[in-house]
Design a protein around this motif. Sequence first.
Motif, short mmCIF file in Angstrom:
data_model
loop_
_atom_site.label_atom_id
_atom_site.label_comp_id
_atom_site.label_asym_id
_atom_site.label_seq_id
_atom_site.Cartn_x
_atom_site.Cartn_y
_atom_site.Cartn_z
N SER A 85 0.85 -1.19 0.00
CA SER A 85 0.00 0.00 0.00
C SER A 85 0.89 1.24 0.00
CB SER A 85 -0.92 0.00 1.23
OG SER A 85 -0.16 -0.03 2.43
N ASN A 86 0.27 2.39 -0.12
CA ASN A 86 1.02 3.65 -0.23
C ASN A 86 1.52 4.11 1.14
OD1 ASN A 86 0.73 3.84 -3.02
ND2 ASN A 86 -1.28 4.80 -2.83
N VAL A 87 2.44 3.36 1.70
CA VAL A 87 3.03 3.74 2.99
C VAL A 87 4.54 3.60 2.93
CG1 VAL A 87 0.98 3.06 4.31
CG2 VAL A 87 2.85 1.41 3.98
N LEU A 88 5.21 4.37 3.77
CA LEU A 88 6.65 4.19 3.97
C LEU A 88 6.84 3.09 5.01
CD1 LEU A 88 7.81 7.92 4.29
CD2 LEU A 88 7.65 6.52 2.22
N LEU A 89 7.67 2.09 4.69
CA LEU A 89 7.91 0.99 5.62
C LEU A 89 8.80 1.45 6.76
CD1 LEU A 89 8.53 -1.99 3.15
CD2 LEU A 89 6.41 -1.33 4.28
N PRO A 90 8.39 1.23 8.00
CA PRO A 90 9.19 1.68 9.12
C PRO A 90 10.33 0.74 9.49
CG PRO A 90 7.18 0.69 9.94
CD PRO A 90 7.08 0.70 8.43
N GLN A 91 10.20 -0.54 9.13
CA GLN A 91 11.21 -1.54 9.53
C GLN A 91 11.29 -2.63 8.49
OE1 GLN A 91 11.24 -2.99 13.67
NE2 GLN A 91 11.32 -5.09 12.89
N VAL A 92 12.49 -3.07 8.20
CA VAL A 92 12.72 -4.19 7.27
C VAL A 92 13.84 -5.05 7.83
CG1 VAL A 92 13.57 -4.84 4.98
CG2 VAL A 92 11.93 -2.98 5.21
N THR A 93 13.66 -6.38 7.76
CA THR A 93 14.69 -7.32 8.19
C THR A 93 15.08 -8.22 7.01
OG1 THR A 93 13.93 -7.38 10.48
CG2 THR A 93 15.27 -9.23 9.74
N ALA A 94 16.37 -8.44 6.81
CA ALA A 94 16.87 -9.33 5.77
C ALA A 94 17.76 -10.40 6.40
CB ALA A 94 17.66 -8.56 4.73
N LYS A 95 17.74 -11.59 5.81
CA LYS A 95 18.64 -12.65 6.24
C LYS A 95 19.72 -12.83 5.18
CE LYS A 95 18.91 -17.49 7.73
NZ LYS A 95 18.16 -18.75 7.97
N LEU A 96 20.97 -12.85 5.62
CA LEU A 96 22.10 -12.96 4.72
C LEU A 96 22.90 -14.23 5.01
CD1 LEU A 96 21.38 -9.88 4.66
CD2 LEU A 96 23.81 -9.44 4.30
N SER A 97 23.36 -14.84 3.95
CA SER A 97 24.28 -15.99 4.06
C SER A 97 25.54 -15.64 3.29
CB SER A 97 23.63 -17.24 3.46
OG SER A 97 24.59 -18.26 3.24
N MET A 98 26.69 -15.94 3.89
CA MET A 98 27.95 -15.72 3.18
C MET A 98 28.76 -17.00 3.16
SD MET A 98 30.96 -12.84 3.62
CE MET A 98 31.63 -13.43 5.18
N ARG A 99 29.11 -17.43 1.96
CA ARG A 99 30.02 -18.56 1.78
C ARG A 99 31.44 -18.05 1.96
NH1 ARG A 99 26.92 -23.24 2.03
NH2 ARG A 99 24.84 -22.60 1.34
N ILE A 100 32.16 -18.69 2.87
CA ILE A 100 33.52 -18.23 3.20
C ILE A 100 34.54 -19.21 2.63
CG2 ILE A 100 32.73 -17.00 5.23
CD1 ILE A 100 33.77 -19.33 6.95
N VAL A 101 35.74 -18.72 2.40
CA VAL A 101 36.73 -19.48 1.65
C VAL A 101 37.42 -20.52 2.52
CG1 VAL A 101 37.08 -17.54 0.10
CG2 VAL A 101 38.59 -17.82 2.06
N PRO A 102 37.87 -21.63 1.91
CA PRO A 102 38.64 -22.62 2.65
C PRO A 102 39.86 -21.99 3.30
CG PRO A 102 38.00 -23.49 0.51
CD PRO A 102 37.62 -22.04 0.51
N GLY A 103 40.09 -22.35 4.57
CA GLY A 103 41.22 -21.81 5.30
C GLY A 103 40.89 -20.59 6.14
N SER A 104 39.70 -20.03 5.96
CA SER A 104 39.32 -18.84 6.74
C SER A 104 38.66 -19.26 8.04
CB SER A 104 38.40 -17.94 5.93
OG SER A 104 37.19 -18.62 5.62
N ASP A 105 38.61 -18.33 8.98
CA ASP A 105 38.00 -18.56 10.28
C ASP A 105 36.54 -18.14 10.24
OD1 ASP A 105 37.96 -18.94 13.27
OD2 ASP A 105 37.58 -16.80 13.18
N GLY A 106 35.64 -19.08 10.50
CA GLY A 106 34.22 -18.80 10.38
C GLY A 106 33.76 -17.72 11.34
N GLU A 107 34.19 -17.80 12.58
CA GLU A 107 33.78 -16.79 13.56
C GLU A 107 34.27 -15.41 13.14
OE1 GLU A 107 31.80 -17.14 16.01
OE2 GLU A 107 31.66 -19.32 16.27
N GLY A 108 35.51 -15.34 12.71
CA GLY A 108 36.08 -14.07 12.30
C GLY A 108 35.39 -13.49 11.07
N GLN A 109 35.03 -14.36 10.12
CA GLN A 109 34.38 -13.88 8.91
C GLN A 109 32.95 -13.40 9.18
OE1 GLN A 109 35.98 -13.76 5.40
NE2 GLN A 109 37.20 -13.31 7.23
N LEU A 110 32.24 -14.10 10.08
CA LEU A 110 30.91 -13.63 10.45
C LEU A 110 30.99 -12.27 11.15
CD1 LEU A 110 27.87 -13.92 10.68
CD2 LEU A 110 28.22 -15.29 12.75
#
Length: 450
Positions: free
Chosen positions: A307-332
């Motif tokens: 409808s013709n309204v400005l959205l006050p809040q939006v949430t997105a979910k992101l996934s990132m594929r990280i490279v072999p040899g990297s630290d998962g905690e550090g990359q997140l």
Amino acid sequence: MTDTSDLAARAAALMPEVIERLEALVRIPSVAFPGFDPAPVHEMGQAVVDLFTAAGATDVALLDVPDGYPCVYADLPGPEGSPTVLLYAHYDVQPAPKEQGWTSEPFEPVTKDDGRIYGRGAADDKSGLVMHYGTLKLLGPDRPCRIKLLVEGEEETISHLEAFVEANPERFAADAYVIGDIGPQEVGKPGLTTALRGDVACTVTVRTLANPVHSGLFGGAAPDALTAMIRILDTLHDEHGDTVFPGVDGVGASWPGAEMDEQVYRDGSAILPGVEFLGTGSLSDRLWAKPSVTVLGMDVPNTQEASNVLLPQVTAKLSMRIVPGSDGEGQLEALMTHLRSQRPWNVEVEVERVKVGHAFAVDESHPAIVAAEGALEEAYGAPVELIGSGASIPLVASLQKVSPGAAIILWGAEDTAKARIHASDESVDPKEIERMIVAQTRFIQKLAAR
């Protein structure tokens, strides 16, 4: 007659039974996602116990996994002093909503004109279950080494198995772990996966207004959350489509192994004619050696409800594929820090952690990896490709903690070209299962002989 040709003949004779058992498993809608009926998941767990019991395994049991679905486990003795091989697969599947565009019933297996068996889980990962079944049948009661079986029931959702494995290291210790939940580029083209990109995920929430307001009266000065979200997400990629932001590893990395076949990728990805690839470097670089971030979903009204309204809040979910040899905690943490720093028009930004799936790279010189490569070449009669995967198998990191010196063998019947795992019309080629039963059996023989 060589060992491999004898195994091939026996595997061919076994295939009618293997296919019948696979079809029975596909009929069980074992979706372990929250909100789905848990009864089929428990039914599937028992079906796996029955499957391996029928293969000659003794004392196959369902083990309670705290806060999760049970795993199937067995410990089959071998000659004293022989190595221990643990065979892994999972019995849960992805949902199969009609809107995905299925051309047949997802939980009613059907063999189509191309010879492939179609149905949810036919490839991912019930093909792995019958692959292990066939291996046990070919080995028979006089197994050349100790074999453990581990099958989990919630790999496709938030798994609780990792903590359970790490809390019981002696039960799950092994010299080699065989992860039957992946596959080659194409049917008949042997592939051994030597690296997995990890998978880290978070949510980002943008707030701009206390409540929705009329877009005509207030739009133009008051920012809407969706526009701000678009600006934030755009900072995760450069003009070429490469994932680039401060702290992300592997931006200029390259893949040292086999090349990804472009036609296989085009067919498997279903990319539309004329649509360009993201990123730079070879296809193998982009898919197996470099990071990539994806927006998996966003909480916004659909077009019919807009409808013709400005959205006050939006949430997105992101996934990132990280490279072999990297630290998962550090990359997140690098991803989350970058998102928090992006505040167009001084909007409110909140970032929350979802999960960390660690990346993995194989030691290609490990004797078990050498044996696996040799077994694949014998079973297929063709050179083996050393390939990577963008997939993430979180349990691998836990298995490495339990047995740091063990080899991790990543293979299976889920070909990239046509299997369409997680999507509509998922399928598997029975000939690929047959070849993998031979390869896996031959691998165990070779490892035991060492």
